[in-house]
Write a protein that holds these residues in place. Sequence first.
Motif, PDB file in Angstrom:
ATOM      1  N   ASN A  23      89.229  -7.111 -43.353  1.00 23.57           N
ATOM      2  CA  ASN A  23      89.797  -5.462 -43.388  1.00 23.57           C
ATOM      3  C   ASN A  23      89.020  -4.912 -44.599  1.00 23.57           C
ATOM      4  O   ASN A  23      88.809  -5.425 -45.700  1.00 23.57           O
ATOM      5  N   GLU A  40      94.640 -13.013 -39.045  1.00 21.20           N
ATOM      6  CA  GLU A  40      94.620 -11.787 -38.532  1.00 21.20           C
ATOM      7  C   GLU A  40      93.146 -11.367 -38.672  1.00 21.20           C
ATOM      8  O   GLU A  40      92.490 -12.262 -38.717  1.00 21.20           O
ATOM      9  N   HIS A  70      94.265 -11.796 -43.411  1.00 23.88           N
ATOM     10  CA  HIS A  70      92.906 -11.757 -43.379  1.00 23.88           C
ATOM     11  C   HIS A  70      92.041 -12.889 -44.005  1.00 23.88           C
ATOM     12  O   HIS A  70      92.612 -13.538 -44.856  1.00 23.88           O
ATOM     13  N   LEU A 115      89.583  -9.175 -47.639  1.00 19.95           N
ATOM     14  CA  LEU A 115      89.878  -7.822 -47.689  1.00 19.95           C
ATOM     15  C   LEU A 115      89.009  -6.915 -48.742  1.00 19.95           C
ATOM     16  O   LEU A 115      88.708  -7.482 -49.980  1.00 19.95           O
ATOM     17  N   ASP A 151      90.608   0.282 -42.670  1.00 18.55           N
ATOM     18  CA  ASP A 151      91.512   0.640 -43.322  1.00 18.55           C
ATOM     19  C   ASP A 151      91.127   2.159 -43.512  1.00 18.55           C
ATOM     20  O   ASP A 151      90.316   2.467 -44.490  1.00 18.55           O
ATOM     21  N   GLU A 204      89.061  -4.874 -38.896  1.00 17.72           N
ATOM     22  CA  GLU A 204      90.071  -3.736 -39.134  1.00 17.72           C
ATOM     23  C   GLU A 204      89.540  -2.679 -40.325  1.00 17.72           C
ATOM     24  O   GLU A 204      89.303  -3.265 -41.330  1.00 17.72           O
TER      25      GLU A 204
END
Length: 409
Positions: free
Chosen positions: A212, A208, A185, A188, A237, A235
């Motif tokens: 995130n 990726e 990533h 994050l 979580d 993405e």
Amino acid sequence: MRTRLLVLVSSSVAAALVACGSSGEDTTSSGAGGTAATGTTTGGGGECELLPEIIDTDTAVGPGCVRLDRTTVGGATLTIAPGTTVLVEPSGYLSLGSESGSTLVARGTEDDPIVFRSAADSPAPGDWQCVYLGNGAAASELEHATFAHGGQPCAATGANPEATLVVMAPVRRIAQVTVEDSQHHGILIGPDAGVRAFEQNTFSRNGEASINVALKQVLSLGAPNTFSDADDFIEIDSKFSLEADGTWRKQAVPFRAAGFQINPDSEVTIEAGTRIELTGGSIDAFGATLNLAGTEEEPVVITSAHPEPQAGDWGCVVYSSASDLTPTIDHAVIEYGGNGQGCLGSNEPTLLWVPPSARITNSVFRHSEGTAIKASGECDTAAWCTNQFESIAAGPLECGTSSDETACP
């Protein structure tokens, strides 16, 4: 508090020293916060100061070049001047942990940005690890800075997060930052991060999803942000639920999640143009007010994340049956769901399960493995049937407590 200044060699002067046959002989200097060493890097930067292993006294570096191996900042401020290049050694990282007052101030300018990059002659994704902003780093600010070639699992914390920038504190600002060529990533954002300003950032060629983000902090993502790769996404979580009130801002790429929960009593409005792709599961807004505020030009889209989507790829969007909640769904597209997975305990096969008071207008429901809209009481048939229904396996509406389908006039 006393501030320690590391005097750096500019890259042009360093190159001249190398051309003149500088010996590259190491010298050391000591001071509060650790030991700094001068040596020659192999990344084209000439002779650059090495950051100490531990910084516990306020320290300023730059402009020029500086080398980073593995440095931990504890209870002090590291200030990096505009025009500084940080050459990161193999598997290097910069860690600001849990100690209160651990602060990174890296504020470049448009003309003199700050650059963190690999020290290797031939840089590649994953050459180094991360910049880790732990929960003691809340006063940190990043602006006009580039982070390239990082993204190894980050050994600055036992969790080994896989991102070039790891943010676990409610830092003041991440703006006009570029993260590129990360092995995993780009950034994050953890569940307690709550970045106070996150905007105008750029992401390119990351291995990726460039971002995130913990669901708890998805509302902290400002706009606009730029994503260079057509297949990039954000993405989510979803281990923790969304507890806040506010606006879920549109981004230039989709959000992707395996279903998620919005806490009861929360009020969230999803901005026009937002696209949410589900790999499975449901969006559980039971007891919450979740508004989908699309427009004709920019609908809110909730769809499948699969490359070849089909009906039943995910569950449903489910609200409470309580009549005192009035969610508004306008100019939305809800598609490729209806398998019932995670749609309350009864796993109802429908795209949308709403209270009778819901306002549903100008929306498209298509490719459902079950019904399009289910209500726990009477349906507002006159209003709801003005929406568009395509490829609905079990009819457009299911009203009341029975499972009987209700056709639109």
